[in-house]
Design a protein around this motif. Structure first.
Motif, PDB file in Angstrom:
ATOM      1  N   GLY H 163       0.855  -1.186   0.000  1.00 52.13           N
ATOM      2  CA  GLY H 163       0.000   0.000   0.000  1.00 52.13           C
ATOM      3  C   GLY H 163       0.887   1.230   0.000  1.00 52.13           C
ATOM      4  O   GLY H 163       1.003   1.932   0.994  1.00 52.13           O
ATOM      5  N   LEU H 164       1.490   1.499  -1.140  1.00 54.00           N
ATOM      6  CA  LEU H 164       2.548   2.508  -1.242  1.00 54.00           C
ATOM      7  C   LEU H 164       2.132   3.881  -0.719  1.00 54.00           C
ATOM      8  O   LEU H 164       2.962   4.620  -0.173  1.00 54.00           O
ATOM      9  N   HIS H 165       0.852   4.251  -0.896  1.00 52.10           N
ATOM     10  CA  HIS H 165       0.417   5.591  -0.515  1.00 52.10           C
ATOM     11  C   HIS H 165       0.608   5.835   0.981  1.00 52.10           C
ATOM     12  O   HIS H 165       0.732   6.961   1.413  1.00 52.10           O
ATOM     13  N   ARG H 166       0.633   4.790   1.777  1.00 53.17           N
ATOM     14  CA  ARG H 166       0.870   4.967   3.207  1.00 53.17           C
ATOM     15  C   ARG H 166       2.281   5.485   3.474  1.00 53.17           C
ATOM     16  O   ARG H 166       2.523   6.264   4.368  1.00 53.17           O
ATOM     17  N   LEU H 167       3.231   5.017   2.661  1.00 52.94           N
ATOM     18  CA  LEU H 167       4.590   5.529   2.791  1.00 52.94           C
ATOM     19  C   LEU H 167       4.692   6.918   2.166  1.00 52.94           C
ATOM     20  O   LEU H 167       5.315   7.826   2.721  1.00 52.94           O
ATOM     21  N   LEU H 168       4.057   7.082   1.013  1.00 54.47           N
ATOM     22  CA  LEU H 168       4.180   8.355   0.312  1.00 54.47           C
ATOM     23  C   LEU H 168       3.592   9.487   1.168  1.00 54.47           C
ATOM     24  O   LEU H 168       4.049  10.631   1.096  1.00 54.47           O
ATOM     25  N   ALA H 169       2.602   9.157   2.021  1.00 58.72           N
ATOM     26  CA  ALA H 169       2.068  10.162   2.932  1.00 58.72           C
ATOM     27  C   ALA H 169       3.112  10.655   3.926  1.00 58.72           C
ATOM     28  O   ALA H 169       2.960  11.706   4.553  1.00 58.72           O
ATOM     29  N   GLY H 170       4.187   9.895   4.079  1.00 55.17           N
ATOM     30  CA  GLY H 170       5.235  10.278   5.015  1.00 55.17           C
ATOM     31  C   GLY H 170       6.453  10.875   4.347  1.00 55.17           C
ATOM     32  O   GLY H 170       7.508  10.991   4.964  1.00 55.17           O
ATOM     33  N   LEU H 171       6.318  11.264   3.074  1.00 55.43           N
ATOM     34  CA  LEU H 171       7.482  11.773   2.330  1.00 55.43           C
ATOM     35  C   LEU H 171       8.120  12.978   3.014  1.00 55.43           C
ATOM     36  O   LEU H 171       9.344  13.143   2.984  1.00 55.43           O
ATOM     37  N   ASP H 172       7.304  13.815   3.635  1.00 55.67           N
ATOM     38  CA  ASP H 172       7.863  14.987   4.312  1.00 55.67           C
ATOM     39  C   ASP H 172       8.786  14.577   5.450  1.00 55.67           C
ATOM     40  O   ASP H 172       9.901  15.094   5.587  1.00 55.67           O
TER      41      ASP H 172
END
Lengths: 252, 252, 252, 252, 252, 252, 252, 252
Positions: H163-172
């Protein structure tokens, strides 16, 4: 042994056009042909939906050529000769011209796939994704097999997860695919990522490409089996032919 | 995040029924819910066709119960809790009654699968074949998962290749199946034999059942990958859930 | 050292036809001949029922030729040189003409088996079954060894379980066999299937043939040991000679 | 399904003593009985010379008891329940009294073998040799299985190669044996030494006994396959039942 | 750095025969010489009783030659170049003539051991036993190393346990040995048998010789570690040099 | 069977003090005692310099006690019972009081070594070095075995290479040692470092202590075999008894 | 895609210097260039601080040359071609002259690293330590990569732990280093020792150098992971490029 | 042994405040304290920047307590007791109150980390990312260790690549981190994805979490080493303490 062939034989027998000895021989041959060193499985197409492939390694060029010939003459459907070395390709083409060779004979390659009598085109969409450039030979075997069965597989090459945006740029093609084959060596992470992005069937092919601790593909095979993406299935190392066959089972 | 939900939200926003702060929160929640120890993936159903499963091992009973609750309250589609121990089952059912437990609570079992909100029945036929009696718990996990997604899988138990006629007696069921799951420990030979008898997709599940040199299922896993039947795919050891998920990808 | 030889020596000693020094030397030689780099075991035939074989790998052509010569001149029974490279075959035949070479020298092969002084024909029936065409070189080593000991082994080639009817067509031959050798690479499933179809002794030979995850034969070896067919025994990878020796123990 | 049973059925059918519906049911049952969780293979005795054994692990006590009952009531020949835990033994004996338990119920043991309806005594001699005292439980399983089929196996215990004279003291028994089972853990060297001392069939059983680098029996299994004694065959780790079954194939 | 050298240097320094700069350089060189690509350990002889050996693999011919030269010019005691390829041997002998080559340059061999400045003869007896003829190259490396340190090792070749009497014929030599090196591939059983026959130190060398399941020597290594003979120690696969070094530690 | 015992027996026989039947029995017993489940090797002390040890695992408490008793009553030299569980220790001490237990019964330990009839003190110095505190139980087994044979081993505990100065502080003890045992888990690097600091024999014992990737001691075992220090030998994982036995071979 | 490039493009777009079609193409190319067989990741430098390297194995010389060209023409920062064979080096240099080759083309080497457009010098100190001479090629790849990113790594060669004083002589250099790379095959013990001597980051590179039981570097890899020195991290076998990249992450 | 302590001692010695015997004792103790079963490394903090940790497994509660006490009384800097069982925690806290326990004593956990005398807060940012909820215990050990050295690590839990978007939400948070620890079991793919998204140092911790073919963490360890993301380093399985120590080396 399909019903049509069988009915025809029985009809000939009934009206005396063929004797019972001949009938027994023809019946047996519908099942398999015994060449001594090989029992060519003519029934496989009827039973399984795809004919026996003539896997190259461990066979002499003459054996390859004779089995291909037997399948062409006494069987129907596509005939494949995967992982064939140069002498095997030459012997088979000499005896049975017209096979399509992948990669084409002009390009450098250790092993090639030869296909005779490919199935007419089908409409379901298959997408083959590779993690790196070095995975392309396995993808080529996979795509040649798919083309033999009438598919026209799209290709997304070099989409390894270290540069995710390269894969994300292909989301549209991913969304349209009826089945996806992921070809990846190294740590094989691409299978998990693709598996998480689509609900279509995903067949993962670990390749022997890699270094560090890739152990000739065993690491990718294990990693793909421990994948956190549910419902990804796996075939053997470098087995592009097997992945294509799995897709044929699903979509044909 | 499916289109319907999204349109509804935007419509509410447009007509002032919800403020923008609430909209951001609801939008984010359509993607995932952050419980601190888990990011519950609400988007998975839309993206992948099946929701995130709450795999039991390594989670506290409270964590299991809360994630199930979150998926039920803020998501849609079936919710699964596979490989749950007794305390996890109890905690989840207490908070979210109505889950169907496999095997039922009265029967002895170390781990169970709980399913809430199963999909209505589908018509494609799935057949689960096991090599031995001891493979049945893995088959049960597989079948419970399939039922969660609306399939009603048939079962052929104890068809190991040492007594081929037991499998051959099931050829009719094999012929009717749209997909076959083969569950086998020991040497896993059943996958090759079944693969040679049908053209439907075959998903092989190696199990940790066996002795002699079965190495907790590693032998069966390797053997299934070296199968002489083309196009058989494999999932991880004892992974009945994964095999069912693969079938859902193919037939749903 | 058999009783006849021993009696003859003692008789010569008794009537003075040989001195005690000569007697000691001859006695010792009945046990083994020390060539410096090899202790040729002349007693093995009496002790074990079959003579020491001159395994090729790791020996110089000269060593091979000398050990064969020693076994022929000072021993009795069949003499075997398995897995011999071209220079070893040449050196041995030059010093000891008359050996039968398998495969014959005209055919392509990396390694060959040479047999001198084969045992007269025996009547027990041995059947060698191979899973694929590529397993034939191992079957050839096995059959050459069996012929050295007087058996005339039948062959069923290419009966892999992905096309079961090919094996089932050989059920009659299976039923008549006093012992069966199953030669199979890949996943080695043929051993289990054959083991379930006959009550005769079944010796399984895993081969290094295969791909995907066959790990140079280790997968087949493990799978055969985890076989669900009771009483199947296994020899080492590619060890056609060993399987034949096992059959000689059982039937000779 | 043996000929006698079949003839009797057909005769009853012919003279109207049984209807065709009953005949179909009885015919099917001669092949196997489907208990839902198990397909009890009633044909195995006819096909293979020995009946299906009810391997304990992974079955509930009730399943064990029911399968044993089915084999006793509707089959013939010896019935075996190897590797049964205390509850499985109790359940099976309660439903089917008269089974002989090894080791007897009074002695401490984790797993036992139960035998019903043993074959009358045979005259061929089988010798079981163990490398150490700790290998005796595996030897016990092997001997119980052999007794089920009418053999009365002799035992040479604790003959490990670190004290060769202990084995050499048993040379007479070795010379008389028609088949030898070698049970050895650690490095498994006893198999090679015994293999070099007799021409009878030698079946080696690696055991999980050992330490240092014995890897739960994998080291002994590999070592036995790399044995320098020709024609020694191997069964799986701790598989005393399998070794006995192999001997039954050879001598019965 | 031994005391004599050190005293001499200090004496020269005291009486002005050498300046302090030169002294520092000479002192450092007594410890090691830094050639850039190698730090030649001149102190090892004093510290450990034997000098650094110039292991061939991975070094260029020039590097081999220079390190040997450095050890000869600025060190004392034997200098060894084990596992040297033909170009390494040639380069080293050209720069430092007089090395003794094993096997001699006329005989065929892939790798050789070269020894310069061997130690005068010692009286302790070392026996090297090999299981087969193919183990002789490893035994040769071992014996060349032992001769470099003044031992004159006896050899018993081809005493594999499949023909125990060949080893038993050497019991006298075994009884006289102060240390025994057992060189064996395949299943490595010879180490256990020899370990049970002598109370002298036994160093086992697993070799990569074998087939079936010998896994390039890993099987023998594991088996030797699981040996039932107490107090047998093991060195790495094919490491004849290491076994000899162990004996030097014990007897020198 | 030592000469003294033998002479005494023959003398008794000569003067009629014992009959020939009794003589045969006593002779046989000098070689080994057959207890049914064990052949106690009374000849081992004479043959090998140390008696058979009664390894605990896999034996019942009664078997342990009886074998110890047999060795004490009919043999000579030290008697050892290594890796004995609490019931085995109790049974053996009850039947044969006076054994020395390590660790003493008051201290917590899963397994203990019991020694009866220890050899009088010897003067050669043995040093046992451990890498960490957790390696001490293996060191204790090693030291108890050494004490049984008259050595009084010194101990340097917790000298892992991550703090080299702890080992360097023990250089004096290292220099005085006639043999060194290195007991180390984790990566086992201590064996290489100690091997480079002394010319005495170094026996390395890999232990199952560690985490990360220590694989129950397999990593340390492999690492010790790949050691860059020449002539370090290795025994099996956790085999403190074996390392001590190796030292006894070298120094006794 | 860095901000500067992006701003420039937007500015051109704004003032009409570029059309929107061209803008899309240029934007996409800032992310990656699709060459069909490779998606060259132009964004990696911005995203990760270092550009994509063109790993040689599995690519044709033409592919190598084209990817290097693409990275030079349309990207910025250093461009690396590690593990390139002679034809790959030649093709790349022909198309893109000026690359620095390590080892230089005159020296013998199987694989080389080519670097174009190296970063200006940085001041942080990196030390590369090797255990042996044979580890130098891996160290060379590591150092070439470090130089590409502006570091000037010092080298301590041949400091294996069997001669600790060689490493201790380099304590000063160790103390000054901001990061240390340890390159070691065999048992890899050097990583633990260095890790215990410095508080700087230590990156360990296991190499495939070794024999005995080094298993192509797997032993060193496992041993380094079981290291008793806290905080040592590990990269893959022979992965000098990876170790350098890790240091670039830490210090750049 | 830091300079300040050393100067103080020498000063006391100079002015007679301490005698030379006492000085020797204190000097030695600055290096290490010999408790018999442990050599507590007091010099490690000075040498390496962090003190010796008291790893729990294999130590008695009393040993744990005494070593912690020794480090607190005679050393400085943080003192850690990782992987401590309940009795070890209790014994250590009783003797040395004030340690902070992770997870706190009220929460369920098999093993805990105890920290005394933590370093004051530092400002560099560390981010710990886990693939799943079940990886949290390893992350907790890692974070407790980081806090001991003054870092306040952020946490992104359950960001697995399915569920890549869970990681991408933490890009900051990823962009702000000075170092990232990735904790992942299963196939470990998260390490590659994170490695491709940041240029900061990435330390990957494979965990034993997983099923299918995760092999207790070995699959993740291998996969992380075969990662396609350059410069990711790896520590041992479940070694959260090691990963934190690596970060301390980089940032402290």
């Amino acid at each position: 042994m399909n019903d049509e062939e069988l009915n025809e034989l029985l009809e000939e027998l009934r009206r005396g056009a063929c004797g019972s000895d001949e009938a027994v021989g023809r019946l047996r041959r519908m099942l398999y042909a015994d060449l001594g060193y090989a029992r060519v499985d003519h029934d496989r197409l009827a039973r399984q939906g795809f004919a026996e492939a003539v896997y190259g390694p461990g066979k002499t060029p003459e054996q390859c050529a004779a089995i291909v010939d037997e399948l062409l003459k006494n069987g129907s459907g596509p005939v494949l000769l995967p992982r064939a070395g140069p002498e095997q390709v030459r012997a088979a083409l000499e005896r049975s011209p017209g096979g399509e060779v992948t990669p084409p004979l002009g390009e450098p390659a250790a092993l090639r796939t030869v296909v005779w009598r490919a199935t007419p085109a089908r409409t379901r969409r298959v997408l083959v994704v590779t993690a790196g450039t070095a995975d392309l030979p396995v993808a080529a075997e996979c795509r040649a097999t798919l083309r033999a069965y009438g598919f026209e597989p799209a290709l997304l090459a070099d989409c390894g997860v270290a540069g995710l945006h390269r894969l994300l740029a292909g989301l549209d093609e991913l969304a349209k695919a009826d089945a996806v084959v992921v070809v990846a060596g190294m740590e094989g992470a691409l299978a998990s990522v693709v598996g998480g992005l689509t609900g279509a069937p995903v067949v993962a092919v670990p390749t022997s490409v890699g270094y560090g601790a890739s152990l000739e593909g065993v690491t990718a095979l294990l990693a793909m089996h421990a994948s956190c993406a549910a419902g990804v299935t796996v075939v053997g190392i470098d087995n592009g032919f097997g992945a294509a066959s799995a897709v044929v089972r699903m979509l044909a």
